[in-house]
Design a protein around this motif. Structure first.
Motif, PDB file in Angstrom:
ATOM      1  N   LEU A 512       0.633  -1.631   0.175  1.00 19.59           N
ATOM      2  CA  LEU A 512      -0.059   0.155  -0.083  1.00 19.59           C
ATOM      3  C   LEU A 512       0.571   1.660  -0.334  1.00 19.59           C
ATOM      4  CD1 LEU A 512      -2.935   1.459   0.321  1.00 19.59           C
ATOM      5  CD2 LEU A 512      -2.699   0.756   2.813  1.00 19.59           C
ATOM      6  N   ASP A 513       0.325   1.935  -1.389  1.00 19.81           N
ATOM      7  CA  ASP A 513       1.545   3.061  -1.126  1.00 19.81           C
ATOM      8  C   ASP A 513       0.690   4.500  -0.838  1.00 19.81           C
ATOM      9  OD1 ASP A 513       3.893   4.811  -2.343  1.00 19.81           O
ATOM     10  OD2 ASP A 513       4.306   4.161  -3.863  1.00 19.81           O
ATOM     11  N   ARG A 514       0.742   5.216   0.076  1.00 17.06           N
ATOM     12  CA  ARG A 514       0.256   5.986   0.219  1.00 17.06           C
ATOM     13  C   ARG A 514       0.621   7.393  -0.693  1.00 17.06           C
ATOM     14  NH1 ARG A 514      -3.114   5.244   4.043  1.00 17.06           N
ATOM     15  NH2 ARG A 514      -1.980   3.069   5.648  1.00 17.06           N
ATOM     16  N   THR A 515       1.871   7.312  -1.373  1.00 12.56           N
ATOM     17  CA  THR A 515       1.753   8.240  -1.948  1.00 12.56           C
ATOM     18  C   THR A 515       1.408   8.561  -3.372  1.00 12.56           C
ATOM     19  OG1 THR A 515       3.811   7.295  -3.015  1.00 12.56           O
ATOM     20  CG2 THR A 515       3.680   8.087  -0.841  1.00 12.56           C
ATOM     21  N   LEU A 516       0.699   7.236  -3.970  1.00 10.63           N
ATOM     22  CA  LEU A 516      -0.048   7.151  -4.843  1.00 10.63           C
ATOM     23  C   LEU A 516      -1.497   7.604  -4.838  1.00 10.63           C
ATOM     24  CD1 LEU A 516       0.270   3.574  -5.916  1.00 10.63           C
ATOM     25  CD2 LEU A 516       1.644   5.361  -7.281  1.00 10.63           C
ATOM     26  N   LYS A 517      -1.253   8.262  -3.482  1.00  8.30           N
ATOM     27  CA  LYS A 517      -3.069   8.842  -3.592  1.00  8.30           C
ATOM     28  C   LYS A 517      -2.953  10.898  -3.389  1.00  8.30           C
ATOM     29  CE  LYS A 517      -6.725   9.388  -1.012  1.00  8.30           C
ATOM     30  NZ  LYS A 517      -8.043   9.291   0.882  1.00  8.30           N
ATOM     31  N   SER A 518      -3.506  10.980  -4.622  1.00  4.39           N
ATOM     32  CA  SER A 518      -3.755  12.545  -4.201  1.00  4.39           C
ATOM     33  C   SER A 518      -4.574  12.877  -4.762  1.00  4.39           C
ATOM     34  CB  SER A 518      -1.688  12.738  -5.114  1.00  4.39           C
ATOM     35  OG  SER A 518      -1.999  12.276  -6.745  1.00  4.39           O
ATOM     36  N   SER A 519      -4.915  14.125  -4.355  1.00  2.80           N
ATOM     37  CA  SER A 519      -5.889  14.889  -5.166  1.00  2.80           C
ATOM     38  C   SER A 519      -5.992  15.225  -6.587  1.00  2.80           C
ATOM     39  CB  SER A 519      -5.433  16.326  -4.455  1.00  2.80           C
ATOM     40  OG  SER A 519      -4.997  17.186  -4.860  1.00  2.80           O
ATOM     41  N   SER A 520      -7.524  14.964  -6.992  1.00  6.00           N
ATOM     42  CA  SER A 520      -7.514  15.687  -8.055  1.00  6.00           C
ATOM     43  C   SER A 520      -7.689  16.853  -9.003  1.00  6.00           C
ATOM     44  CB  SER A 520      -9.057  15.295  -8.775  1.00  6.00           C
ATOM     45  OG  SER A 520      -9.272  15.564  -9.784  1.00  6.00           O
ATOM     46  N   ILE A 521      -5.821  16.483 -10.143  1.00  2.00           N
ATOM     47  CA  ILE A 521      -5.773  18.569  -9.890  1.00  2.00           C
ATOM     48  C   ILE A 521      -6.645  19.194 -11.184  1.00  2.00           C
ATOM     49  CG2 ILE A 521      -3.451  19.216 -11.612  1.00  2.00           C
ATOM     50  CD1 ILE A 521      -3.093  18.622  -8.548  1.00  2.00           C
ATOM     51  N   LEU A 522      -7.169  20.254 -10.599  1.00  2.86           N
ATOM     52  CA  LEU A 522      -7.813  20.777 -11.726  1.00  2.86           C
ATOM     53  C   LEU A 522      -7.309  21.991 -12.671  1.00  2.86           C
ATOM     54  CD1 LEU A 522     -10.825  20.734 -12.448  1.00  2.86           C
ATOM     55  CD2 LEU A 522     -11.330  22.432 -10.612  1.00  2.86           C
ATOM     56  N   PRO A 523      -7.235  22.111 -13.384  1.00  3.86           N
ATOM     57  CA  PRO A 523      -6.586  23.564 -14.513  1.00  3.86           C
ATOM     58  C   PRO A 523      -7.294  24.464 -14.142  1.00  3.86           C
ATOM     59  CG  PRO A 523      -6.313  21.140 -15.869  1.00  3.86           C
ATOM     60  CD  PRO A 523      -8.049  21.058 -14.916  1.00  3.86           C
ATOM     61  N   SER A 524      -6.621  25.329 -14.003  1.00  2.00           N
ATOM     62  CA  SER A 524      -7.392  26.806 -13.876  1.00  2.00           C
ATOM     63  C   SER A 524      -8.823  26.983 -14.788  1.00  2.00           C
ATOM     64  CB  SER A 524      -6.591  27.887 -13.274  1.00  2.00           C
ATOM     65  OG  SER A 524      -5.944  27.470 -14.505  1.00  2.00           O
ATOM     66  N   ARG A 525      -8.569  26.922 -16.298  1.00  2.00           N
ATOM     67  CA  ARG A 525      -9.625  26.166 -17.186  1.00  2.00           C
ATOM     68  C   ARG A 525     -10.471  25.736 -17.189  1.00  2.00           C
ATOM     69  NH1 ARG A 525     -10.336  22.716 -20.641  1.00  2.00           N
ATOM     70  NH2 ARG A 525      -8.446  22.224 -19.398  1.00  2.00           N
ATOM     71  N   ALA A 526     -10.471  25.069 -17.181  1.00  2.00           N
ATOM     72  CA  ALA A 526     -11.608  23.723 -16.198  1.00  2.00           C
ATOM     73  C   ALA A 526     -12.578  23.997 -15.451  1.00  2.00           C
ATOM     74  CB  ALA A 526     -11.132  21.883 -16.178  1.00  2.00           C
ATOM     75  N   ALA A 527     -11.086  24.694 -14.678  1.00  2.00           N
ATOM     76  CA  ALA A 527     -12.381  25.069 -13.197  1.00  2.00           C
ATOM     77  C   ALA A 527     -13.360  26.445 -13.710  1.00  2.00           C
ATOM     78  CB  ALA A 527     -11.324  25.807 -12.037  1.00  2.00           C
ATOM     79  N   GLU A 528     -12.874  27.158 -14.517  1.00  2.00           N
ATOM     80  CA  GLU A 528     -13.668  27.804 -14.913  1.00  2.00           C
ATOM     81  C   GLU A 528     -15.318  27.489 -15.437  1.00  2.00           C
ATOM     82  OE1 GLU A 528     -13.888  32.439 -17.078  1.00  2.00           O
ATOM     83  OE2 GLU A 528     -12.322  30.825 -17.782  1.00  2.00           O
ATOM     84  N   ASN A 529     -14.677  26.340 -16.391  1.00  2.00           N
ATOM     85  CA  ASN A 529     -15.920  26.246 -17.553  1.00  2.00           C
ATOM     86  C   ASN A 529     -16.411  25.638 -16.894  1.00  2.00           C
ATOM     87  OD1 ASN A 529     -15.244  26.467 -20.571  1.00  2.00           O
ATOM     88  ND2 ASN A 529     -13.527  25.442 -19.867  1.00  2.00           N
ATOM     89  N   LEU A 530     -16.613  24.716 -15.611  1.00  2.00           N
ATOM     90  CA  LEU A 530     -17.224  24.025 -14.721  1.00  2.00           C
ATOM     91  C   LEU A 530     -17.873  24.995 -13.484  1.00  2.00           C
ATOM     92  CD1 LEU A 530     -15.134  21.384 -13.182  1.00  2.00           C
ATOM     93  CD2 LEU A 530     -17.864  20.760 -14.454  1.00  2.00           C
ATOM     94  N   PHE A 531     -17.469  26.153 -13.461  1.00  2.00           N
ATOM     95  CA  PHE A 531     -17.793  27.561 -12.977  1.00  2.00           C
ATOM     96  C   PHE A 531     -19.339  28.085 -14.342  1.00  2.00           C
ATOM     97  CE2 PHE A 531     -18.275  31.945 -12.587  1.00  2.00           C
ATOM     98  CZ  PHE A 531     -18.770  31.992 -11.202  1.00  2.00           C
ATOM     99  N   TRP A 532     -18.549  28.121 -14.809  1.00  2.00           N
ATOM    100  CA  TRP A 532     -19.840  28.502 -16.230  1.00  2.00           C
ATOM    101  C   TRP A 532     -20.910  27.383 -16.672  1.00  2.00           C
ATOM    102  CZ3 TRP A 532     -20.836  33.724 -16.614  1.00  2.00           C
ATOM    103  CH2 TRP A 532     -19.977  34.839 -16.659  1.00  2.00           C
ATOM    104  N   VAL A 533     -20.699  26.200 -16.062  1.00  2.00           N
ATOM    105  CA  VAL A 533     -21.856  25.388 -16.727  1.00  2.00           C
ATOM    106  C   VAL A 533     -22.577  24.964 -15.693  1.00  2.00           C
ATOM    107  CG1 VAL A 533     -22.339  23.040 -16.723  1.00  2.00           C
ATOM    108  CG2 VAL A 533     -20.205  23.346 -17.641  1.00  2.00           C
TER     109      VAL A 533
END
Length: 865
Positions: A512-533
């Protein structure tokens, strides 16, 4: 004398012509993939033919429609250049696959591995020592005058065994019954994701066929793809960050980019999401800059770096080539690989194979003459009426010209063109390639077919995808097949010796390698598009609800002729028009409609595609923003998005002004918009992407409530009209059932305001939006500065506090002089302006990929007249 049975043909005594194939006949003398020369089914096709014969035409047709439905609901599209069907054309897949035997495929694997190794050596040589040019194996003009050769890439070399990491080849069976290579794809080979989706759809609809026919699975290839991309990361980094660089939603194969990103677990980015600092490539995300190790490139070579290559490129990353030179990032494939797509190389490839490997090519190509050599040009000009003429540049149009189809005048023009720039053209022999069956109505018919398959570099050679995408000609008479010409798409099956076990794409680990667990990286462009959706979807729903209420009043006033209903209709039409098309109202204070008849205003609200506030435009913006983050949606969510697009299409051109038809489509649209909201709520993890999606919804719902309340509630009306207006507000905001249960038969402004403004447990109240908004903003990632609140936190707190401290009894008092609820209007104006400032503050803080938002921005509120 009867020929002995082989691996390719059925033994004597096999059933000659199964029922479904009774009308099947070969085209001329061309090799047919299913029928041998004696009119028998080839052995590796027999299990498939037995199954579909037992299935029957009707069931096969139903299954085919199910495949097409799946592909349509999954949003699979592509673009044929100049196609009249529009930008996003639906992906059509034939129910009949192209089936290849294992003996055939063993030769293909060996031949493609050899060819890929030769091309890999060419790529390394041309940007390295250039011995091929120095020793006159390759002509200088063929390389240096080709647009795929990028001088800025000189000396760039990947740290590993291979320079060519991913390779695609177009194949067709020639008259010698071997598979020939028609074209090489090395810039950013397209089709890997489509091949996977084709296989997924076919396996879902025909699950038993794959085991019965012993079809080789594609899973191993995608495991290799993911593991080998990780292996080429700089400095052999463990668990590297890999991104897919896409030109964006305008690209004809954007679906594939999004699909691969979701399937492989990579982050889908555009050029504006990345930046180069100190020779390293960084991803701009909500959590800050994240180091990028490997880029799976879907952007053309010349567009990768506007600093060193094409300065007008909006798709690349300034400084990217320098980061590659410093070996701080790996591009698959590296810029400059487009030189391998030079069609003129085919004339020299056999010699190059002997030069590098001392081997003859296993897989042939059509005989090719490069017009840059005088003898070759003379041959091409003399035999122009029997050759195919191609330009060596992949993006030049027309790329292919068929000599036999040219008129005398056209041949004269082409001879002049070739003499003027001979290095740009090749001549190729016309070859009658094989045919394969397609399902046409209730029968199988032959069509010429080509196959595209893919390879991924490994330490010891290249791994070949056991299958790919096949394309059949549109008509029996068509021998040329290309993406531009359309045609029928097919899955490709490679038959194994025994049924294939399931192979998981997931990598296995013994610890069990806990370093493999990482938060999902959200690019700022994708963040803006989700906001506007979130914002556009909520705005679409609000406009649809207002329209539906108004149209119900239109029908009732038209039916009964009641004056109060007519006045309510006028008020609602006026309110709707002013919300959707913000402008100064008429000077008439009585609230007459903005045009002579309400039909014109209502039709404009629905259909006016030229105005960004109409329902049609808002739905289009919703779909555009959703498509830009295609990789973020589940399959179920995307089906809902497709349904929304269908309703948008239906509302574009209604059969005249038909309220019943419009209301029916609005009902379906509202249901699907609610389904989109529900799936987002129940299917997305509570990460920053979901928070911004919901923040967009809360801001827009609050703004639409405020605008609607200001147009309907802040002015006093006489009692019959006042009750109708209050009821319209409750119906539109989905509060009528709650109000009746809570307040029984009493209908007063104070109680309505208490429900629609102040109830923080009511999802359809303004207070609820501000509470959720404040919570989400508090949870967004940010750099802590002591105990100081950020600008958006301060604004959200101020808006919440201002509403929380309000008193509904005071808000429901009319100023007799003006006939308006002045305090209510003042509160709504201040809250609206705070919400706009919150939106702007969020854009400035989190959407850092651009200096100026490309979306619509709400304007500050103007006083109600």
């Amino acid at each position: 004398m009867t020929a002995p049975p082989t691996a390719e043909t059925s033994p004597p005594g096999a059933a000659d012509r199964p029922g479904m194939c009774n009308t099947y006949s070969r085209l001329s003398e061309a090799y047919d993939e299913m029928w041998d020369e004696q009119g028998r089914v080839r052995r590796h096709w027999e299990p498939y033919i037995r199954v579909i014969e037992a299935m029957g035409c009707d069931e096969l047709g139903r299954n085919h429609q199910e495949v097409l439905r799946m592909l349509r609901e999954n949003g699979i599209t592509y673009n044929i250049h100049g196609d009249p069907h529009g930008v996003h054309r639906e992906w059509t897949l034939d129910a009949i696959p192209l089936i290849l035997g294992r003996e055939d495929w063993a030769a293909v694997e060996s031949g493609l591995d050899q060819r890929a190794r030769v091309l890999d050596l060419i790529l390394g040589d041309l940007y390295g020592n250039r011995t091929l040019i120095k020793e006159s194996v390759l002509p200088l003009d063929l390389i240096y005058r080709h647009d795929g050769f990028i001088r800025q890439c000189d000396g760039i070399r990947l740290d590993g065994a291979h320079q060519l990491l991913i390779y695609g080849a177009d194949l067709a069976r020639g008259p010698d019954q071997r598979l020939w290579v028609l074209a090489d794809h090395a810039r950013n080979p397209t089709g890997i994701g489509y091949a996977l989706e084709n296989r997924t759809a076919m396996a879902h609809v025909f699950p038993g066929l794959f085991r019965e026919c012993k079809v080789t699975r594609l899973s191993n290839f995608f495991r290799d793809l993911r593991s080998e991309l990780a292996a080429v990361a700089p400095h052999r980094k463990e668990n590297p960050r890999i991104v897919i660089l896409s030109p964006g939603p305008g690209e004809d194969t954007y679906f594939e980019h999004a699909y691969l990103a979701a399937y492989l677990g990579y982050t889908l980015v555009q050029g504006e999401d990345l930046t180069v600092r100190d020779g390293f490539v960084w991803l701009k995300s909500l959590e800050g800059l994240q180091l990028v190790d490997v880029i799976l490139r879907r952007v053309d070579d010349h567009l990768c770096d506007p600093l060193e290559l094409r300065q007008d490129s909006r798709f690349g990353v300034a400084g990217l080539l320098e980061a590659v030179r410093r070996e701080n990032v790996v591009l698959a494939n590296p810029p400059g690989a487009g030189i391998l797509e030079n069609a003129g190389l085919s004339a020299f490839l056999p010699q190059i194979a002997r030069h590098f490997l001392n081997q003859d090519l296993i897989l042939p190509s059509p005989p090719t003459w490069w017009c840059g050599r005088e003898p070759d040009m003379s041959y091409v000009l003399e035999h122009l009426n029997s050759l195919i003429i191609k330009t060596i540049h992949r993006n030049e149009r027309p790329r292919t010209v068929f000599g036999p189809l040219l008129s005398k005048t056209e041949r004269r023009t082409w001879r002049e063109r070739i003499r003027f720039r001979p290095h740009r053209y090749i001549g190729q022999e016309m070859v009658d390639f094989s045919t394969a069956p397609i399902l046409s109505g209730d029968r199988l018919t032959p069509r010429h077919a080509v196959l595209r398959t893919f390879l991924i570099a490994r330490e010891e050679g290249y791994a070949v995808m056991p299958g790919g995408i096949a394309r059949s000609a549109s008509n029996k008479s068509d021998s040329a097949i290309s993406g531009e010409a359309g045609g029928t798409l097919k899955d490709t099956w490679v038959i194994a010796a025994k049924p294939q076990p399931h192979v998981s794409l997931w990598l296995q680990t013994s610890r069990l390698d806990r370093t493999l667990k990482s938060s999902s990286i959200l690019p700022s462009r994708a963040a803006e598009n989700l906001f506007w959706v979130g914002r556009y979807a909520e705005r679409s729903e609000s406009i649809a609800r207002m329209l539906r209420t108004t149209l119900h009043h239109y029908s009732e006033s038209d039916r009964f002729g009641d004056e109060a209903d007519a006045a309510c209709l006028n008020q609602l039409t006026r309110a709707l028009s002013l919300i959707v098309f913000p402008r100064k109202p008429d000077r008439d204070p009585s609230g007459k409609p903005l045009s002579a008849r309400p039909e014109a205003d209502l039709a404009a609200v629905i259909q006016n595609a030229k105005h960004p506030g109409s329902l049609s435009s808002t739905l289009q913006f919703t779909l555009n923003a959703a498509y830009a983050v295609r990789d973020r949606w589940s399959t179920d969510t995307w089906r809902v998005v497709n349904d929304i697009e269908e309703h948008w299409t239906a509302l574009q051109d209604p059969p005249g002004f038909n309220p019943r038809y419009i209301i029916h489509n609005l009902d379906r649209l509202i249901t699907d918009l609610m389904a989109l909201a529900g799936l987002s709520m129940e299917s997305m993890s509570r990460e920053p992407g979901w928070m911004l999606l919901d923040i967009g919804r809360r801001i827009e719902r609050a703004l639409m409530f405020i605008d609607f309340f200001r147009q309907t509630l802040v002015r006093r009306h006489d009692t019959p009209l006042a009750h109708l207006m209050l009821e319209a507000v409750l119906i539109t905001t989905e509060n009528i059932i709650t109000y009746r249960r809570r307040y029984r038969s009493y209908l007063e402004p104070a109680t309505v305001l208490d429900l629609v403004l102040m109830d923080e447990n009511n999802p359809r109240a303004l207070m609820y939006q501000l509470v959720r908004l404040r919570e989400h903003i508090q949870d967004l990632p940010r750099e802590a500065v002591g105990h100081q609140l950020s600008e958006e936190q301060q604004l959200a707190l101020k808006a919440y506090t201002r509403l929380r401290l309000s008193n509904t009894a005071s808000l429901a008092r009319v100023v007799e002089k003006t006939g308006m609820y002045q305090k209510l209007d003042g509160l709504l104006v201040s809250l609206r302006n705070l919400l706009i400032r919150i939106s702007d503050a969020l854009s400035k803080t989190y959407f850092s990929h651009t200096q100026e938002s490309q979306h619509l921005v709400s304007k500050p509120a103007e006083p109600v007249e």
